[in-house]
Scaffold this motif. Sequence first.
Motif, PDB file in Angstrom:
ATOM      1  N   PHE A  36       3.227   1.862   4.886  1.00 50.33           N
ATOM      2  CA  PHE A  36       2.034   0.642   3.567  1.00 50.33           C
ATOM      3  C   PHE A  36       1.175   2.105   3.528  1.00 50.33           C
ATOM      4  N   ILE A  37       0.605   2.994   2.518  1.00 46.69           N
ATOM      5  CA  ILE A  37       0.014   3.723   2.505  1.00 46.69           C
ATOM      6  C   ILE A  37      -1.538   3.125   1.498  1.00 46.69           C
ATOM      7  N   VAL A  38      -2.470   3.464   2.526  1.00 44.77           N
ATOM      8  CA  VAL A  38      -4.077   2.826   1.857  1.00 44.77           C
ATOM      9  C   VAL A  38      -4.816   4.064   1.622  1.00 44.77           C
ATOM     10  N   GLY A  39      -5.682   4.482   0.678  1.00 42.80           N
ATOM     11  CA  GLY A  39      -6.125   5.313   0.523  1.00 42.80           C
ATOM     12  C   GLY A  39      -7.243   5.456   1.047  1.00 42.80           C
ATOM     13  N   TYR A  40      -7.331   4.668   2.105  1.00 41.65           N
ATOM     14  CA  TYR A  40      -9.250   4.627   2.088  1.00 41.65           C
ATOM     15  C   TYR A  40      -8.971   4.007   3.212  1.00 41.65           C
ATOM     16  N   PRO A  41     -11.106   4.531   4.242  1.00 42.77           N
ATOM     17  CA  PRO A  41     -10.772   4.383   5.371  1.00 42.77           C
ATOM     18  C   PRO A  41     -10.311   3.580   6.350  1.00 42.77           C
ATOM     19  N   PRO A  42     -10.246   3.567   7.374  1.00 40.17           N
ATOM     20  CA  PRO A  42      -9.994   1.650   8.241  1.00 40.17           C
ATOM     21  C   PRO A  42     -11.246   1.614   8.405  1.00 40.17           C
ATOM     22  N   GLY A  43     -11.280  -0.036   8.168  1.00 35.49           N
ATOM     23  CA  GLY A  43     -12.280  -1.056   8.155  1.00 35.49           C
ATOM     24  C   GLY A  43     -12.720  -1.659   7.488  1.00 35.49           C
ATOM     25  N   GLY A  44     -12.471  -0.616   5.927  1.00 36.82           N
ATOM     26  CA  GLY A  44     -13.073  -1.510   4.543  1.00 36.82           C
ATOM     27  C   GLY A  44     -12.331  -2.215   4.309  1.00 36.82           C
ATOM     28  N   ALA A  45     -12.603  -3.395   3.103  1.00 32.07           N
ATOM     29  CA  ALA A  45     -12.154  -4.494   2.559  1.00 32.07           C
ATOM     30  C   ALA A  45     -10.541  -4.038   2.360  1.00 32.07           C
ATOM     31  N   SER A  46     -10.558  -2.740   1.800  1.00 24.63           N
ATOM     32  CA  SER A  46      -9.197  -2.206   1.233  1.00 24.63           C
ATOM     33  C   SER A  46      -8.099  -2.531   2.196  1.00 24.63           C
ATOM     34  N   ASP A  47      -8.556  -1.739   3.454  1.00 26.19           N
ATOM     35  CA  ASP A  47      -7.793  -1.437   4.686  1.00 26.19           C
ATOM     36  C   ASP A  47      -7.651  -2.897   5.626  1.00 26.19           C
ATOM     37  N   VAL A  48      -8.808  -3.561   5.224  1.00 28.51           N
ATOM     38  CA  VAL A  48      -8.765  -5.160   6.151  1.00 28.51           C
ATOM     39  C   VAL A  48      -7.714  -5.557   5.734  1.00 28.51           C
ATOM     40  N   ILE A  66       4.013  -0.040   8.542  1.00 25.19           N
ATOM     41  CA  ILE A  66       3.354   0.616   9.332  1.00 25.19           C
ATOM     42  C   ILE A  66       2.117   0.899   8.519  1.00 25.19           C
ATOM     43  N   VAL A  67       0.982   0.660   8.284  1.00 31.52           N
ATOM     44  CA  VAL A  67      -0.242   1.116   7.552  1.00 31.52           C
ATOM     45  C   VAL A  67      -0.941   2.249   8.124  1.00 31.52           C
ATOM     46  N   LYS A  68      -0.956   3.241   7.103  1.00 31.27           N
ATOM     47  CA  LYS A  68      -1.141   4.500   7.060  1.00 31.27           C
ATOM     48  C   LYS A  68      -2.376   4.732   6.611  1.00 31.27           C
ATOM     49  N   ASN A  69      -3.051   4.964   7.589  1.00 31.20           N
ATOM     50  CA  ASN A  69      -4.902   5.404   6.092  1.00 31.20           C
ATOM     51  C   ASN A  69      -4.819   6.621   5.543  1.00 31.20           C
ATOM     52  N   GLN A  70      -4.904   6.985   4.709  1.00 34.22           N
ATOM     53  CA  GLN A  70      -4.696   8.364   3.924  1.00 34.22           C
ATOM     54  C   GLN A  70      -6.066   8.466   3.173  1.00 34.22           C
ATOM     55  N   PRO A  71      -6.999   8.678   3.255  1.00 34.74           N
ATOM     56  CA  PRO A  71      -7.892   8.226   2.674  1.00 34.74           C
ATOM     57  C   PRO A  71      -8.630   9.863   1.922  1.00 34.74           C
ATOM     58  N   GLY A  72     -10.162   9.960   0.219  1.00 31.18           N
ATOM     59  CA  GLY A  72      -9.928  11.114  -0.207  1.00 31.18           C
ATOM     60  C   GLY A  72      -9.534  10.961  -1.652  1.00 31.18           C
ATOM     61  N   VAL A  73     -10.695  11.070  -2.138  1.00 34.47           N
ATOM     62  CA  VAL A  73     -10.112  11.564  -4.231  1.00 34.47           C
ATOM     63  C   VAL A  73     -10.084  10.042  -4.776  1.00 34.47           C
ATOM     64  N   ASN A  74     -11.035   9.119  -4.432  1.00 42.76           N
ATOM     65  CA  ASN A  74     -10.917   7.783  -4.342  1.00 42.76           C
ATOM     66  C   ASN A  74      -9.774   7.172  -4.543  1.00 42.76           C
ATOM     67  N   GLY A  75      -8.826   7.358  -3.307  1.00 45.67           N
ATOM     68  CA  GLY A  75      -7.341   6.233  -3.263  1.00 45.67           C
ATOM     69  C   GLY A  75      -6.175   7.724  -3.813  1.00 45.67           C
ATOM     70  N   ASN A  76      -7.501   8.326  -4.758  1.00 47.57           N
ATOM     71  CA  ASN A  76      -5.932   9.678  -5.353  1.00 47.57           C
ATOM     72  C   ASN A  76      -4.906  10.252  -4.439  1.00 47.57           C
ATOM     73  N   GLY A  89      11.785   1.614  -1.662  1.00 48.30           N
ATOM     74  CA  GLY A  89      10.975   0.249  -0.434  1.00 48.30           C
ATOM     75  C   GLY A  89      10.547   1.096   0.320  1.00 48.30           C
ATOM     76  N   TYR A  90      10.613   1.351   0.934  1.00 45.14           N
ATOM     77  CA  TYR A  90      10.555   1.960   2.368  1.00 45.14           C
ATOM     78  C   TYR A  90       9.005   2.657   2.684  1.00 45.14           C
ATOM     79  N   THR A  91       8.411   3.028   0.930  1.00 40.45           N
ATOM     80  CA  THR A  91       7.235   3.680   1.009  1.00 40.45           C
ATOM     81  C   THR A  91       6.155   3.120   0.503  1.00 40.45           C
ATOM     82  N   LEU A  92       4.899   1.982   0.695  1.00 40.27           N
ATOM     83  CA  LEU A  92       4.420   1.487   0.062  1.00 40.27           C
ATOM     84  C   LEU A  92       3.109   2.031  -0.468  1.00 40.27           C
ATOM     85  N   LEU A  93       2.330   1.108  -1.130  1.00 42.05           N
ATOM     86  CA  LEU A  93       1.301   2.464  -2.182  1.00 42.05           C
ATOM     87  C   LEU A  93       0.257   1.199  -2.126  1.00 42.05           C
TER      88      LEU A  93
END
Length: 325
Positions: A36-48, A66-76, A89-93
């Motif tokens: 599960f790819i999250v385009g923001y840093p750990p600890g923020g509302a999106s990550d939580v 598995i949540v994977k944080n991948q921040p940068g360019v406003n999530g782009n 279905g094995y890679t979610l955004l």
Amino acid sequence: MKVSIKHATLSVLSLAILSGAPAVHADDYPSKPITFIVGYPPGGASDVISRLIAGHMQTALKQPVIVKNQPGVNGNIATEDVAKAPADGYTLLLGTIANSINASLLKNIHHDVNKDFIPVVQFMSSPSVLVVTSKLPVKSVAELVALAKEKPGALSYASTGSGSSPHLAGELFKLRTGTDMLHVPYKGAAPALTDVIAGHVQTGFKTALSALPSMQDGSIRPVAVADKQRMPELPNVPTMAEAGYPDFEVLSWNGIFVPAGTPPQVVEKLNSTVNDILKNPEIVSRIRGMAGRPGGGTPEQFRTLVQSETEKWGEVIRQNNITQQ
């Protein structure tokens, strides 16, 4: 001519393999860990919220999520990577309002949010609130508009950065009210809020999650909620529609996107799983504790939201000539 069941089954499988169509069944999915790819840093509302939902998905689907944080360019950065991932279905955004904004904001974008993804299910939404510094003698939208028109360009509004939803909300406000205010971008919600509290900047749209404590203790004054209905946490604060500006909505929202082409059975399984999770009283309580509203619903409902948000913010970006690399 008789054809055996065995031969017929082999023929169907052969056609699926030759055509490239994934032979996926809801009963077989998932059979391995999900990322599960999250385009923001750990600890923020999106990550939580992502980790909260992912933990319950893992239990329901009986596979690691598995949540994977991948921040940068406003999530782009994360979005571009998931757009190129296998549609199995094995890679979610984690899709957010930023995906709708980026569609018109970013110049070098290599995907179409409305064509290259399937919005599976919404997690939550949280309204933005128009606030003013308590040092400003303004207690309503009408008073703020009157002051801004009396002193064009003298008032300023804070945002969490150029191209962010608070920035575009401020530009939408200027368009709808015919006012002129200076945009002051900050690197994040905390410094933007601090300067509104101090009175260095007079106003701005704040997400309920980040600013609710400051509203409740009087550090800043909420004058309108940018949603169709009032917030239970701020029962005396009118909506923008009640203040005279109908259809003025600014919601932070998020949910699961998957690459286009993901089998319908997989989309349905993910959707039903998350809808069940969002009925859990513990999850509802956690989301409401974040000043949010639980999501849920069908993929079609989520797609309609994403498309309407893309059109709305695209119009604001074009009318104000806002660009970003």
